[in-house]
Write a protein that holds these residues in place. Structure first.
Motif, short mmCIF file in Angstrom:
data_model
loop_
_atom_site.label_atom_id
_atom_site.label_comp_id
_atom_site.label_asym_id
_atom_site.label_seq_id
_atom_site.Cartn_x
_atom_site.Cartn_y
_atom_site.Cartn_z
N PHE A 171 0.71 -1.11 -0.02
CA PHE A 171 -0.02 -0.11 -0.05
C PHE A 171 1.00 1.20 -0.19
O PHE A 171 1.80 1.14 0.70
N ILE A 172 0.59 2.26 -0.96
CA ILE A 172 1.50 3.47 -1.03
C ILE A 172 0.46 4.67 -0.73
O ILE A 172 -0.36 4.71 -0.89
N VAL A 173 1.22 5.41 -0.04
CA VAL A 173 0.52 6.76 0.17
C VAL A 173 1.54 7.84 -0.21
O VAL A 173 2.86 7.69 -0.35
N PRO A 174 1.00 8.99 -0.46
CA PRO A 174 1.94 10.31 -1.01
C PRO A 174 3.08 10.50 0.10
O PRO A 174 2.87 10.46 1.27
N ALA A 175 3.95 11.03 -0.13
CA ALA A 175 5.13 11.41 0.72
C ALA A 175 4.62 12.43 1.50
O ALA A 175 4.99 12.47 2.86
N SER A 176 3.47 13.29 1.36
CA SER A 176 2.97 14.28 2.12
C SER A 176 2.09 13.80 3.32
O SER A 176 1.59 14.33 4.16
N SER A 177 1.78 12.35 3.13
CA SER A 177 0.86 11.71 3.83
C SER A 177 1.17 11.82 5.38
O SER A 177 2.11 11.50 5.82
N GLU A 178 0.08 11.65 6.30
CA GLU A 178 0.28 11.61 7.84
C GLU A 178 0.67 10.18 8.10
O GLU A 178 1.30 9.87 9.25
N PHE A 179 0.25 9.38 7.46
CA PHE A 179 0.37 7.82 7.86
C PHE A 179 2.04 7.52 7.51
O PHE A 179 2.42 7.63 6.33
N GLN A 180 2.36 6.90 8.44
CA GLN A 180 3.91 6.38 8.43
C GLN A 180 4.00 4.93 8.28
O GLN A 180 4.83 4.29 7.64
N THR A 181 2.86 4.37 9.02
CA THR A 181 2.93 2.96 9.03
C THR A 181 1.40 2.45 8.75
O THR A 181 0.65 3.20 8.74
N LEU A 182 1.33 0.99 8.39
CA LEU A 182 -0.17 0.48 8.36
C LEU A 182 -0.93 0.80 9.41
O LEU A 182 -2.16 0.92 9.16
N GLU A 183 -0.22 0.62 10.71
CA GLU A 183 -0.96 0.77 11.98
C GLU A 183 -1.40 2.33 11.81
O GLU A 183 -2.65 2.56 12.46
N ASP A 184 -0.84 3.33 11.57
CA ASP A 184 -1.40 4.82 11.30
C ASP A 184 -2.82 4.81 10.60
O ASP A 184 -3.60 5.27 11.19
N LEU A 185 -2.57 4.16 9.32
CA LEU A 185 -3.79 4.13 8.54
C LEU A 185 -4.85 3.31 9.04
O LEU A 185 -6.09 3.81 9.18
N VAL A 186 -4.72 2.25 9.91
CA VAL A 186 -5.59 1.40 10.32
C VAL A 186 -6.38 2.28 11.46
O VAL A 186 -7.65 2.11 11.57
N ALA A 187 -5.55 2.77 12.43
CA ALA A 187 -6.06 3.52 13.46
C ALA A 187 -7.02 4.77 12.89
O ALA A 187 -7.98 4.89 13.58
N PHE A 188 -6.63 5.43 11.82
CA PHE A 188 -7.32 6.55 11.23
C PHE A 188 -8.74 5.80 10.71
O PHE A 188 -9.82 6.53 10.88
N ALA A 189 -8.74 4.91 10.18
CA ALA A 189 -9.88 4.10 9.47
C ALA A 189 -10.92 3.68 10.54
O ALA A 189 -12.06 3.42 10.48
N LYS A 190 -10.29 3.24 11.85
CA LYS A 190 -11.05 2.77 12.79
C LYS A 190 -12.31 3.88 13.11
O LYS A 190 -13.19 3.57 13.67
N GLU A 191 -11.46 5.04 13.32
CA GLU A 191 -12.23 6.08 13.82
C GLU A 191 -13.25 7.13 12.70
O GLU A 191 -14.04 7.44 13.11
N ASN A 192 -12.75 6.77 11.38
CA ASN A 192 -13.34 7.28 10.26
C ASN A 192 -13.85 6.16 9.21
O ASN A 192 -13.17 6.17 8.15
N PRO A 193 -14.88 5.47 9.56
CA PRO A 193 -15.23 4.37 8.87
C PRO A 193 -15.46 4.69 7.45
O PRO A 193 -16.20 5.57 7.23
N GLY A 194 -14.90 4.13 6.33
CA GLY A 194 -15.13 4.46 4.88
C GLY A 194 -14.43 5.61 4.24
O GLY A 194 -14.51 5.97 3.14
N ALA A 195 -13.81 6.37 5.29
CA ALA A 195 -13.34 7.61 4.93
C ALA A 195 -11.83 7.34 4.23
O ALA A 195 -11.35 8.19 3.29
N VAL A 196 -11.03 6.15 4.41
CA VAL A 196 -10.02 5.98 3.77
C VAL A 196 -10.24 5.31 2.46
O VAL A 196 -10.90 4.25 2.23
N SER A 197 -9.69 5.98 1.15
CA SER A 197 -10.05 5.19 0.13
C SER A 197 -8.63 4.91 -0.50
O SER A 197 -7.88 5.36 -0.61
N ILE A 198 -8.97 3.73 -0.99
CA ILE A 198 -7.96 2.71 -1.54
C ILE A 198 -8.12 2.46 -2.99
O ILE A 198 -9.01 2.13 -3.58
N GLY A 199 -7.13 3.14 -3.95
CA GLY A 199 -6.92 2.89 -5.27
C GLY A 199 -6.79 1.43 -5.49
O GLY A 199 -5.80 0.96 -5.24
N THR A 200 -7.74 1.01 -6.61
CA THR A 200 -7.34 -0.44 -7.02
C THR A 200 -7.49 -0.61 -8.52
O THR A 200 -7.97 0.38 -9.04
#
Lengths: 502, 317
Positions: B125-154
């Motif tokens: 999984f790739i994020v832009p360099a400017s993203s606040e997420f450093q690890t997968l855990e960061d992304l998961v933690a954010f997604a837990k609080e904001n269901p559906g707000a994290v969009s993943i390009g496939t």
């Protein structure tokens, strides 16, 4: 180093005998495959890709780039001479170019196309040099919402494309949209309109439709009109464009170049959209829009300069961000990668000779192409004097080979033949295929981006008016729509008034 | 009478067939069908490999592209070819396996035997360099609080990126939004423009991207790929997500065993050639040779895993 120094560095790289040679080879090869309908630059470059491994990086990339823009020059030749657009971007060139050829002005049309392309190529090349990085960050602002607005605008503009009644044009656009639906739905994986056929799983190829609707149906119509004697061409009046042609072409070339440079930067369908838009714009600003489609020189000058400008400017996202904007650019990306070069901002700073060498070689290549193409015009025009009974089997053969070679399957050839018959029926019904093709190209883009936008916002459509670029384009669409409806509205009202008075 | 007459003829034909068999692979060119359009990852890999195979076997390997239907057109063509060892094709997972789950196929997957796996490319999984997420855990933690707000390009339903996303959703108990794109490059553009949160890419594709512009969060392999030794796997970060795409060669199972073995040997030898390795490195090919038999043995387990994931897709619809 400032831009001028860097450009000089680029020219010194591109002017080495070896690089000049590869530039020439690429341009020649590109012209050749551009002239042959159906055999596109993408397949050619794929086959040549492994060879470039044995060349120095810059030489290989220069050659491949030459094939790409060479094909843009060559593609207009068959469109003008025999109504066969080899590339999506040459479809609108055929509308007026072919008419010019039938009036004995093939030489003028080809010359205007080549010179317009050269001018556009020059401007776009220097555009890359001066504003490349800035333009690419603008292109990134184009998200799914902006694409939706752009496509809506494009589809509305498509109705201007046709010279006949608006209702027929809308009908053709709808058929195009329907054809664009065929295949697997990206968002759900469901098969649509494939009738269980494996060959329709990925949808229909653009070239299949274009060659069928334009090429095949043209041949049927010609045979019907005059049997194997073919079309009676007006005697070749002159080779070179008249002063009047030049006077009318240059503003069209300027506008085409502007549109092409801008739309070429946008990923996906840039060059095609550019030539369609340029043609529509010319028709809109022209004092005699009714004459479009009957052989007006602006109708060749504008789309040809637009597609060449777009071909050049589509390098911008690749060179500055490392993102290819179409299949061709994806192939170029592979060519870079074979040499271990990752295009992007770091190439600009670490290996400036690659970026600037390529930019300089594009300009040199464009100049070479004018020198290659101008003397060839006489030769191409002679082709028209070949008896039609010999010419049309040859055209048919090239079309079939071209269509077959895209995916190596006979199904595509049969499908193209089917579209040939359909195109003949359209001719009889006086429906023009141009809007159909634009609907076919834009429809899937519109659908995919609309769904992406709404997925991202989780169903909230207000994004379309909240984002400035999208809002501007939607406003332009509404204004255009109002302009189209108002005159007839006024006319109707006047008629009503006259009835009242009477 | 007729029987007796045709006996010598049959014998002669047998000898002829035997002679032709002995001549493999020099009798005629070995057609290499590629299931994707020219210029794609699989196409470039095989076009680069072909000259080395030609040198190993002293045979010719013309490449023929038969793109379409995620490979089904090519697999169908292969399954209809003569089983004489003169037709081979590319074989890609997960496509070859997932098409067995949700589609009615025009060929029998059991007819196709892998010759060798050449590449295994884990997903990331790739994020832009400017993203606040450093690890997968960061992304998961954010997604837990904001269901559906994290969009993943496939690149569509049931593709490797999509399956990786579904696994992450399940193992972390989060809700992500899949955004389908026409290809990895389209998705990359939308990512850099800040229109989506993250995209799925293969490590090989990430390795050839500008690393100043984007950052990988995790790789979905059991072990770190040779191309990304410093990128932690999802498992190391506590998430059970395994997804990689494999590319190799296959032929019909009815091709004589010894011919298939010689093909596999040739692939192995070509992969060991330092010249080929240098080219593969420049193209960021994560080489990972596996013999056809080993690869085939590993497929049922993979297929089962994909079946589970596809059940999740069905639930979602």
């Amino acid at each position: 180093m400032n831009t001028f120094d860097l450009l000089m560095l680029g020219f010194s790289e591109a002017m080495t005998p070896a690089n000049l040679g590869f530039c020439l080879i690429g341009a020649l090869l590109g012209t050749l495959i551009g002239v042959l309908p159906g055999i596109g630059p993408t397949a050619t470059i794929a086959v040549l890709l492994p060879i470039t491994f044995f060349l120095p990086p810059l030489a290989g990339i220069i050659m491949l780039a030459g094939i790409y823009y060479g094909a843009q020059y060559g593609g207009s030749t068959t469109a003008i001479l025999v109504n066969l657009p080899g590339e999506a971007s040459a479809v609108v060139t055929a509308l007026d170019g072919y008419q010019m050829a039938q009036q004995g002005r093939a030489g003028s049309a080809l010359a205007v196309a080549a010179l317009g392309s050269f001018f556009a190529g020059t401007v776009a090349t220097f555009g890359i040099a001066i504003a490349g990085p800035m333009l690419s960050s603008f292109a990134l602002n184009f998200g799914p919402a902006e694409y939706v607005a752009l496509m809506v605008f494009g589809l509305l503009a498509a109705t201007i494309l046709a010279s006949g009644p608006v209702l027929k044009a809308i009908g053709m656009i709808l058929i195009g949209l329907l054809l664009g639906m065929v295949g697997t739905d990206q968002a759900t994986g469901a098969e649509r309109l494939t009738f269980g056929s494996l060959d329709l799983f990925d949808g229909i190829e653009f070239t299949v439709i274009a060659i069928g609707l334009f090429g095949f149906s043209e041949i049927i119509a010609n045979l019907e009109r005059s049997g194997s004697e073919g079309v009676k061409l007006a005697p070749m009046s002159r080779m070179w464009p008249t002063r009047e042609d030049f006077r009318r072409s240059w503003p069209a070339v300027l506008r085409g170049t502007g549109i092409g440079t801008f739309l070429g930067i946008l990923p996906g369908g840039g060059a095609t959209l550019a030539s369609f838009s340029a043609y529509s714009l010319e028709k809109k600003v022209s004092k005699h829009p009714k004459k479009f489609g009957t052989g007006v020189v602006e109708g060749v000058a504008a789309p040809e300069s637009a597609n060449n400008a777009a071909a050049q400017s589509s390098f911008i996202p690749l060179l500055t961000l490392g993102i290819p904007s179409n299949n061709m650019m994806a192939m170029m990306l592979s060519a870079f990668m074979i040499h271990g070069i990752t295009p992007g901002p770091s190439v600009l700073t670490n290996q400036p000779e690659i970026f600037w060498g390529l930019v300089a070689s594009m300009w040199i290549g464009n100049a070479l192409l004018v020198f290659i193409n101008m003397p060839l015009i006489g030769l191409w025009v002679k082709l028209l004097t070949v008896p039609y009974r010999l010419l049309y089997p040859a055209i048919l053969l090239f079309c079939c080979v071209g269509v077959y070679s895209m995916n190596n399957r006979i199904f595509d050839v049969l499908l193209a033949a089917g579209f040939g018959l359909l195109g003949y029926a359209f001719r009889k019904a006086k429906c023009e295929p141009g809007p159909l093709l634009l609907g076919f190209v834009l429809g899937p883009l519109l659908e995919a981006n609309l769904r992406r936008t709404l997925l991202i916002t989780q169903g909230d459509p207000s994004i379309f008016v909240e984002r400035p670029i999208s809002l501007t384009m939607l406003a332009a669409t509404v204004i255009l729509l109002a302009l189209m409806i108002l005159p007839s509205f006024r006319k109707k009202r006047e008629e009503a008034f006259q009835e009242e008075e009477a | 009478m007729t029987c007796l007459k045709s006996l010598p003829l049959a014998a002669a034909m047998l000898t002829l067939a035997g002679a032709a068999h002995a001549e493999w692979p020099t009798d005629r060119p070995i057609e290499m069908i590629v299931a994707f359009a020219p210029g794609g990852g699989t196409d470039i890999m095989l076009r680069t490999l072909a000259p080395y195979l030609e040198a190993e076997l002293d045979a010719q390997f013309p490449v023929l592209n038969r793109p379409g239907a995620a490979g089904e057109i090519t697999y169908t063509a292969l399954s209809q070819s003569r089983p004489d060892g003169y037709t081979v094709s590319s074989l890609n997972t997960p496509g070859f396996l997932t098409m067995q789950i949700d589609r009615k196929l025009r060929f029998d997957p059991a007819d196709l035997c892998p010759i060798a796996r050449i590449v295994e490319d884990p997903g990331t999984f790739i994020v832009p360099a400017s993203s606040e997420f450093q690890t997968l855990e960061d992304l998961v933690a954010f997604a837990k609080e904001n269901p559906g707000a994290v969009s993943i390009g496939t690149t569509g339903v049931g593709t490797d990126e999509h399956m990786a996303m579904l696994q992450l959703e399940r193992t972390a108990g989060i809700d992500l939004t899949a955004i389908p794109f026409g290809g990895a490059n389209e998705a990359k553009t939308a990512l850099l423009g800040g229109h989506i949160t993250a995209i799925g890419l293969n490590v090989g594709e990430y390795a050839t991207s500008d690393k100043n512009a984007m950052r990988a969060l995790a790789q979905f392999a059991e072990e770190r790929s040779v191309l990304a030794g410093d990128l932690p796997t999802a498992k190391e970060q506590g998430f059970d997500v395994i997804m990689s795409s494999e590319r190799g060669l296959a032929t019909r199972c009815e091709v004589p065993e010894d011919i298939r073995a010689r093909m596999a040997e040739a692939v192995d030898a070509a992969l060991a050639n330092p010249e080929f390795q240098a080219q593969a490195k420049q193209q960021s090919l994560p080489l990972s040779f596996q013999s056809g038999a080993d690869w085939q043995a590993a497929m049922p387990a993979r297929l089962d895993r994909y079946r589970d994931i596809f059940a999740l897709i069905k639930e979602g619809q």
